[in-house]
Design a protein around this motif. Structure first.
Motif, PDB file in Angstrom:
ATOM      1  N   PHE A  42     -16.878   4.347  -4.190  1.00  0.00           N
ATOM      2  CA  PHE A  42     -16.377   4.407  -2.812  1.00  0.00           C
ATOM      3  C   PHE A  42     -15.038   3.674  -2.695  1.00  0.00           C
ATOM      4  O   PHE A  42     -14.107   4.173  -2.062  1.00  0.00           O
ATOM      5  CB  PHE A  42     -17.415   3.802  -1.860  1.00  0.00           C
ATOM      6  N   THR A  43     -14.929   2.504  -3.339  1.00  0.00           N
ATOM      7  CA  THR A  43     -13.685   1.731  -3.280  1.00  0.00           C
ATOM      8  C   THR A  43     -12.540   2.483  -3.956  1.00  0.00           C
ATOM      9  O   THR A  43     -11.425   2.535  -3.426  1.00  0.00           O
ATOM     10  CB  THR A  43     -13.894   0.360  -3.951  1.00  0.00           C
ATOM     11  N   VAL A  44     -12.822   3.094  -5.114  1.00  0.00           N
ATOM     12  CA  VAL A  44     -11.770   3.828  -5.831  1.00  0.00           C
ATOM     13  C   VAL A  44     -11.330   5.045  -5.015  1.00  0.00           C
ATOM     14  O   VAL A  44     -10.127   5.335  -4.909  1.00  0.00           O
ATOM     15  CB  VAL A  44     -12.279   4.236  -7.238  1.00  0.00           C
ATOM     16  N   VAL A  45     -12.284   5.758  -4.404  1.00  0.00           N
ATOM     17  CA  VAL A  45     -11.931   6.920  -3.588  1.00  0.00           C
ATOM     18  C   VAL A  45     -11.106   6.477  -2.377  1.00  0.00           C
ATOM     19  O   VAL A  45     -10.094   7.114  -2.036  1.00  0.00           O
ATOM     20  CB  VAL A  45     -13.203   7.681  -3.157  1.00  0.00           C
ATOM     21  N   CYS A  46     -11.497   5.380  -1.741  1.00  0.00           N
ATOM     22  CA  CYS A  46     -10.741   4.880  -0.586  1.00  0.00           C
ATOM     23  C   CYS A  46      -9.333   4.473  -0.997  1.00  0.00           C
ATOM     24  O   CYS A  46      -8.370   4.733  -0.268  1.00  0.00           O
ATOM     25  CB  CYS A  46     -11.462   3.703   0.064  1.00  0.00           C
ATOM     26  N   ALA A  47      -9.192   3.842  -2.171  1.00  0.00           N
ATOM     27  CA  ALA A  47      -7.864   3.459  -2.655  1.00  0.00           C
ATOM     28  C   ALA A  47      -7.033   4.703  -2.957  1.00  0.00           C
ATOM     29  O   ALA A  47      -5.835   4.736  -2.667  1.00  0.00           O
ATOM     30  CB  ALA A  47      -7.986   2.582  -3.889  1.00  0.00           C
ATOM     31  N   ALA A  48      -7.665   5.740  -3.530  1.00  0.00           N
ATOM     32  CA  ALA A  48      -6.927   6.969  -3.860  1.00  0.00           C
ATOM     33  C   ALA A  48      -6.451   7.668  -2.585  1.00  0.00           C
ATOM     34  O   ALA A  48      -5.306   8.140  -2.529  1.00  0.00           O
ATOM     35  CB  ALA A  48      -7.805   7.903  -4.678  1.00  0.00           C
ATOM     36  N   VAL A  49      -7.296   7.723  -1.568  1.00  0.00           N
ATOM     37  CA  VAL A  49      -6.874   8.335  -0.301  1.00  0.00           C
ATOM     38  C   VAL A  49      -5.759   7.501   0.327  1.00  0.00           C
ATOM     39  O   VAL A  49      -4.780   8.053   0.854  1.00  0.00           O
ATOM     40  CB  VAL A  49      -8.081   8.499   0.654  1.00  0.00           C
ATOM     41  N   GLY A  50      -5.896   6.165   0.251  1.00  0.00           N
ATOM     42  CA  GLY A  50      -4.838   5.289   0.764  1.00  0.00           C
ATOM     43  C   GLY A  50      -3.526   5.509   0.030  1.00  0.00           C
ATOM     44  O   GLY A  50      -2.463   5.553   0.647  1.00  0.00           O
ATOM     45  N   ALA A  51      -3.600   5.681  -1.299  1.00  0.00           N
ATOM     46  CA  ALA A  51      -2.391   5.929  -2.083  1.00  0.00           C
ATOM     47  C   ALA A  51      -1.767   7.270  -1.705  1.00  0.00           C
ATOM     48  O   ALA A  51      -0.537   7.403  -1.670  1.00  0.00           O
ATOM     49  CB  ALA A  51      -2.716   5.898  -3.574  1.00  0.00           C
ATOM     50  N   LEU A  52      -2.612   8.255  -1.402  1.00  0.00           N
ATOM     51  CA  LEU A  52      -2.106   9.566  -0.975  1.00  0.00           C
ATOM     52  C   LEU A  52      -1.363   9.445   0.353  1.00  0.00           C
ATOM     53  O   LEU A  52      -0.301  10.045   0.544  1.00  0.00           O
ATOM     54  CB  LEU A  52      -3.280  10.546  -0.860  1.00  0.00           C
ATOM     55  N   ILE A  53      -1.931   8.659   1.275  1.00  0.00           N
ATOM     56  CA  ILE A  53      -1.244   8.414   2.550  1.00  0.00           C
ATOM     57  C   ILE A  53       0.071   7.680   2.274  1.00  0.00           C
ATOM     58  O   ILE A  53       1.116   8.012   2.824  1.00  0.00           O
ATOM     59  CB  ILE A  53      -2.147   7.607   3.502  1.00  0.00           C
TER      60      ILE A  53
END
Ligand SMILES: [Zn+2]
Length: 111
Positions: A42-53
Motif C-alpha cells: 500500500f505504501t509503495v503504491v501510494c508513493a508511486a501515485v504521488g510520484a505520478l502526480i
C-alpha cells in the motif's frame, strides 16, 4: 475471540487470564506477515501515485514522499500544492540565477 472492541467489552472480569489472552491475540495480529506485506505494498503504491502526480507538478520526490507518508491525503495535498518552478538560468552561461536578478552573478550578462 477476535481482536476488537466487542471482545474487550465481553471480557470476563473474573478471569485474570482473559485480558492477557486477548492481548496475546492482538499482538499476534500485529506481527502477522500478511498485514505487513499489505502495508508495504500500500505504501509503495501510494508513493508511486504521488510520484505520478509529482511528474506533472515538477516535484516527483516531494509528492512521492507525501504519498508514501500520508497516502490518499498526500495525493490531495500534492494536487493542491503549486507546481514547483525550476530556478531560472542565465541564457549566456547556463548557471542558475535568482528570479529577480537583472544581471547574471556568474558572467554578468543581462537577463
Ligand atoms: Zn551567466
Amino acid at each position: 475471540m477476535a481482536c476488537d472492541l466487542s471482545a474487550l467489552s465481553n471480557l470476563d472480569p473474573t478471569d485474570p487470564e482473559a485480558a492477557q489472552r486477548l492481548l496475546d491475540q492482538c499482538t499476534a495480529a500485529l506481527t502477522d506477515p500478511s498485514l505487513w506485506i499489505w502495508a508495504i505494498v500500500f505504501t509503495v503504491v501510494c508513493a508511486a501515485v504521488g510520484a505520478l502526480i509529482g511528474k506533472y507538478k515538477n516535484a516527483v520526490a516531494r509528492d512521492a514522499l507525501l504519498g508514501a507518508a500520508l497516502g490518499p491525503i498526500g495525493w490531495i495535498i500534492s494536487l493542491l500544492l503549486p507546481a514547483h518552478k525550476p530556478a531560472p538560468k542565465c541564457a549566456a552561461c547556463g548557471k542558475t540565477v535568482d528570479a529577480g536578478d537583472k544581471h547574471c552573478r556568474h558572467c554578468g550578462a543581462r537577463l
